[in-house]
Each structure stands twice: as structure tokens, then as C-alpha cells.
Design a protein around this motif. Structure first.
Motif, PDB file in Angstrom:
ATOM      1  N   ASP A 175      42.738  47.243  35.834  1.00 28.16           N
ATOM      2  CA  ASP A 175      43.604  46.075  36.085  1.00 28.16           C
ATOM      3  C   ASP A 175      43.157  45.303  37.320  1.00 28.16           C
ATOM      4  OD1 ASP A 175      45.116  46.773  33.887  1.00 28.16           O
ATOM      5  OD2 ASP A 175      46.701  47.754  35.043  1.00 28.16           O
ATOM      6  N   LEU A 176      42.438  45.964  38.226  1.00 28.46           N
ATOM      7  CA  LEU A 176      41.897  45.291  39.409  1.00 28.46           C
ATOM      8  C   LEU A 176      40.567  44.590  39.116  1.00 28.46           C
ATOM      9  CD1 LEU A 176      42.658  48.012  42.121  1.00 28.46           C
ATOM     10  CD2 LEU A 176      43.742  45.763  41.942  1.00 28.46           C
ATOM     11  N   GLY A 177      40.122  44.699  37.864  1.00 24.67           N
ATOM     12  CA  GLY A 177      38.899  44.015  37.457  1.00 24.67           C
ATOM     13  C   GLY A 177      37.658  44.879  37.397  1.00 24.67           C
ATOM     14  N   HIS A 178      37.787  46.152  37.707  1.00 26.48           N
ATOM     15  CA  HIS A 178      36.621  47.044  37.716  1.00 26.48           C
ATOM     16  C   HIS A 178      36.219  47.427  36.288  1.00 26.48           C
ATOM     17  CE1 HIS A 178      36.631  47.639  42.078  1.00 26.48           C
ATOM     18  NE2 HIS A 178      37.960  47.654  41.983  1.00 26.48           N
ATOM     19  N   SER A 271      36.047  50.729  45.476  1.00 25.25           N
ATOM     20  CA  SER A 271      37.418  51.238  45.470  1.00 25.25           C
ATOM     21  C   SER A 271      37.399  52.729  45.157  1.00 25.25           C
ATOM     22  CB  SER A 271      38.256  50.509  44.416  1.00 25.25           C
ATOM     23  OG  SER A 271      38.589  49.205  44.832  1.00 25.25           O
ATOM     24  N   SER A 332      42.084  51.065  47.177  1.00 22.16           N
ATOM     25  CA  SER A 332      41.705  50.387  45.933  1.00 22.16           C
ATOM     26  C   SER A 332      42.056  48.909  46.045  1.00 22.16           C
ATOM     27  CB  SER A 332      42.443  51.018  44.736  1.00 22.16           C
ATOM     28  OG  SER A 332      43.852  50.942  44.907  1.00 22.16           O
ATOM     29  N   GLY A 333      41.138  48.079  45.532  1.00 15.36           N
ATOM     30  CA  GLY A 333      41.351  46.632  45.595  1.00 15.36           C
ATOM     31  C   GLY A 333      40.590  45.934  44.493  1.00 15.36           C
ATOM     32  N   PRO A 334      40.740  44.616  44.384  1.00 14.88           N
ATOM     33  CA  PRO A 334      40.059  43.846  43.344  1.00 14.88           C
ATOM     34  C   PRO A 334      38.539  43.976  43.447  1.00 14.88           C
ATOM     35  CG  PRO A 334      41.744  42.524  44.428  1.00 14.88           C
ATOM     36  CD  PRO A 334      41.584  43.775  45.239  1.00 14.88           C
ATOM     37  N   VAL A 335      37.884  43.927  42.291  1.00 12.90           N
ATOM     38  CA  VAL A 335      36.439  44.024  42.280  1.00 12.90           C
ATOM     39  C   VAL A 335      35.840  42.831  43.034  1.00 12.90           C
ATOM     40  CG1 VAL A 335      36.192  42.776  40.079  1.00 12.90           C
ATOM     41  CG2 VAL A 335      34.434  44.401  40.785  1.00 12.90           C
TER      42      VAL A 335
END
Length: 336
Positions: A175-178, A271, A332-335
Motif C-alpha cells: 500500500d506504500l507503493g513497494h 522500509s 516504513s514509508g512510501p517508496v
């Protein structure tokens, strides 16, 4: 010294009724129980252990076995939290815990021999590996047992939903784009490691993510050193992952240390998500996103299962799977 006869005299109930209350018999009214328990507290009554054993045919002792591969025993953060919850529950019911040594009178004994010698009423086993033969002997015996952190059809067991926890971790990163998500796995001989890896692989498959073989790395027995070594191999890849899900918080902490050693940042460059939510997780830098195991519930459910067997004087085979939850913090964070 206050005796059971003193309690009976003060409350006006018979010695038999007082004895029933002290030994948790069910055929006494709540009003009577409260009156007798109030007198017990007021008079600081302490039951004689030998007399109680003769009356109830119990030793009022529960044996404890720890089996973990890092060699740190009760200092292990997950095991420590679970057994403390277990202790608090059975203590209220009048039980003491006996942590075993395999040596009795300078003679080496098995766990089962030791517990038979000590006459324990039941045994709680905290163990995640299938490889210990003495644990298998205990589980196959008629003595009441409950095993924490392992699956078995020979004993009552309580464990976290490791499979679902892995799916939560992967979905969070997705969901974070990974899309390049790697896994630092626990040792394949451990139930938790096996189940968390299965959950990871299923989640990756369901999300149609490509998974190079080298994206799944063995982290050994959930140690910080194992996490560092595994992360080192991931960072050496030509196309490194953008996110890592580690099967344990110690593995995740080791991975973060290794990322920092390579002058990379978490979560800006990679992340990291762990599993367990040990006490240290919220104090690391950055604070660790992880899957929380409900250690209080695991300990309490284990105690209930074991006491049920002890009270029924019969071994009971049951399984309780305790839900887990995703705890989002700063690792953890956006890609990018």
C-alpha cells in the motif's frame, strides 16, 4: 499462626465450608465465598502447603520449560512477556511455577523424569522448534501440558496467527507503493519461521509481485546478528529491494543496523517491518513498524488450557490461535 479453624470460628461457617472456599470448590455460594475470603485477608491466613496437597491431591506446582536457540532463556523478550502473563494468571489460582534444571541430586534427568520426581500438576512449554526430543516426550505423555509458540496434535497449543501477520506486513508495504519486497526468514526448524515465510510467499503471490529467489534470505534463529548478515546479502544485490519484512523484531533491528552501516536511511532508502513488537521496538531509531503479538492473551489462554486439564485430571488436546495486529511507526514509508 492463624488456622482454618480460626477462619471458621470468625465467620461462623463450618471447617468444611471454609476448606471448600480455600480450594476453589464450585458448590459454595458467592456470598459465602466473599465472607470467608474477607476473613482470610483480614487475618492474614496462609494455608499450609502440605495440608493443602493432602486435601486436594495436587502439588499446586506447574513446571516450566523454555527451549529457545539463542541461549538467552527467560531474557528473551517474547518468552519473558508470555510467561509473566501466564504466571500472573495461575498465581491467582494458587499455583507456583517450577523452572527446571535437568540435574537432580547430581544425576542428569529428562524433563519428564524431573517433573515426575517433583510431582507437578502440569507443564507449560515455551518452544518454537520441533527438534527437541525431550519436549516431544513431554507432549506425548499423559501429564497435562500446553505448548506456546508451536503447533501439535499431541498437546494443547497456543500461538499467534503468524500466517496472517505476514500478510498484514506485505500488504502494508504494498500500500506504500513497494513492489520489490524481500523477506528475512526465521529458521526453517521453527514453527514461527515456517508459518511467517508461508504467509509472506502467499501474500506476494496474491499481489502478483515478482519475487527473485535471492529476495528470501535465512535470518537463522531470530537474532540481531542474523538480521545484519541477511540484510548485508540483500544490499549486495544488483537490484536491491525497496522494502524488507523480517520475521522477528531482532532480525529487523539487525537489518536496520546494517542499512545504516551502508550509509542508507530508513525508511527513505529502504522500509523495514518486523514481527513481535518487543518493548525495544518503539524506542529504536527509527521506531519499528511491526506485527504485534498479544503476549498477555497468549499467556492467559495458555494458563486456562492447562488449568482445565489439571482440574479435569485428563489431558486435553486443544488449539488457540491468537490474532495479531499491524503497528505502524517510522521505519516504513512510501517508496522513493
Amino acid at each position: 499462626m492463624v488456622t482454618i479453624y480460626d477462619i471458621a470460628k470468625k465467620t461462623g461457617f463450618s471447617v468444611t465450608t471454609v476448606s471448600k472456599v480455600l480450594n476453589n470448590y464450585s458448590d459454595v455460594s458467592e456470598k459465602t465465598k466473599k465472607a470467608i475470603q474477607a476473613a482470610v485477608e483480614e487475618m492474614d491466613y496462609l494455608p499450609n502447603s502440605h495440608a493443602r496437597t493432602l486435601t486436594t491431591k495436587k502439588s499446586w506446582t506447574i513446571g516450566v520449560v523454555f527451549v529457545e536457540s539463542l541461549g538467552i532463556g527467560v531474557k528473551h523478550p517474547f518468552f519473558n512477556a508470555v510467561i509473566e502473563s501466564f504466571r500472573q494468571y495461575v498465581e491467582v489460582e494458587g499455583y507456583d511455577l517450577l523452572f527446571v534444571s535437568r540435574n537432580i541430586s547430581n544425576q542428569r534427568k529428562s524433563y519428564l523424569e524431573h517433573f515426575r520426581y517433583r510431582g507437578v500438576d502440569g507443564v507449560v512449554i515455551v518452544c518454537s522448534t520441533y527438534e527437541d526430543e525431550q519436549v516431544k516426550e513431554l507432549m506425548n505423555d499423559s501429564i497435562p501440558t500446553v505448548v506456546i509458540d508451536m503447533s501439535s496434535d499431541q498437546s494443547s497449543v497456543v500461538y499467534s496467527d503468524n500466517y496472517e501477520g505476514s500478510k498484514l506486513a506485505v500488504q502494508h508495504l504494498y500500500d506504500l507503493g513497494h513492489r520489490r519486497i524481500a523477506h528475512i526468514a526465521g529458521h526453517e526448524s521453527t514453527f514461527a519461521g515456517e508459518q511467517r515465510k508461508k504467509g509472506f510467499l502467499q501474500a506476494v503471490k496474491a499481489l502478483n509481485l515478482g519475487l527473485p529467489n535471492e529476495y528470501v534470505v535465512n535470518g537463522d534463529y531470530f537474532s540481531i546478528e542474523g538480521g545484519q548478515k541477511a540484510m548485508r546479502s540483500l544490499l549486495e544485490l544488483e537490484e536491491r529491494p525497496t522494502a524488507v519484512y523480517a520475521a522477528g523484531d531482532n532480525l529487523a533491528l539487525g537489518a536496520i543496523n546494517e542499512i545504516h552501516e551502508h550509509n542508507l536511511r530508513v525508511p527513505d532508502d529502504l522500509s523495514v517491518v518486523g514481527f513481535d513488537d518487543i518493548e525495544l521496538a518503539k524506542y529504536t531509531y527509527p521506531a519499528l513498524t511491526t506485527i504485534r503479538q498479544r503476549t498477555d492473551q497468549i499467556g492467559e489462554e495458555s494458563a486456562k488450557l492447562l488449568l482445565k486439564q489439571i482440574d479435569c485430571k485428563d489431558k486435553y488436546i486443544g488449539c488457540i490461535q491468537v490474532p495479531v495486529e499491524l503497528i505502524v511507526r517510522k521505519s516504513s514509508g512510501p517508496v522513493a
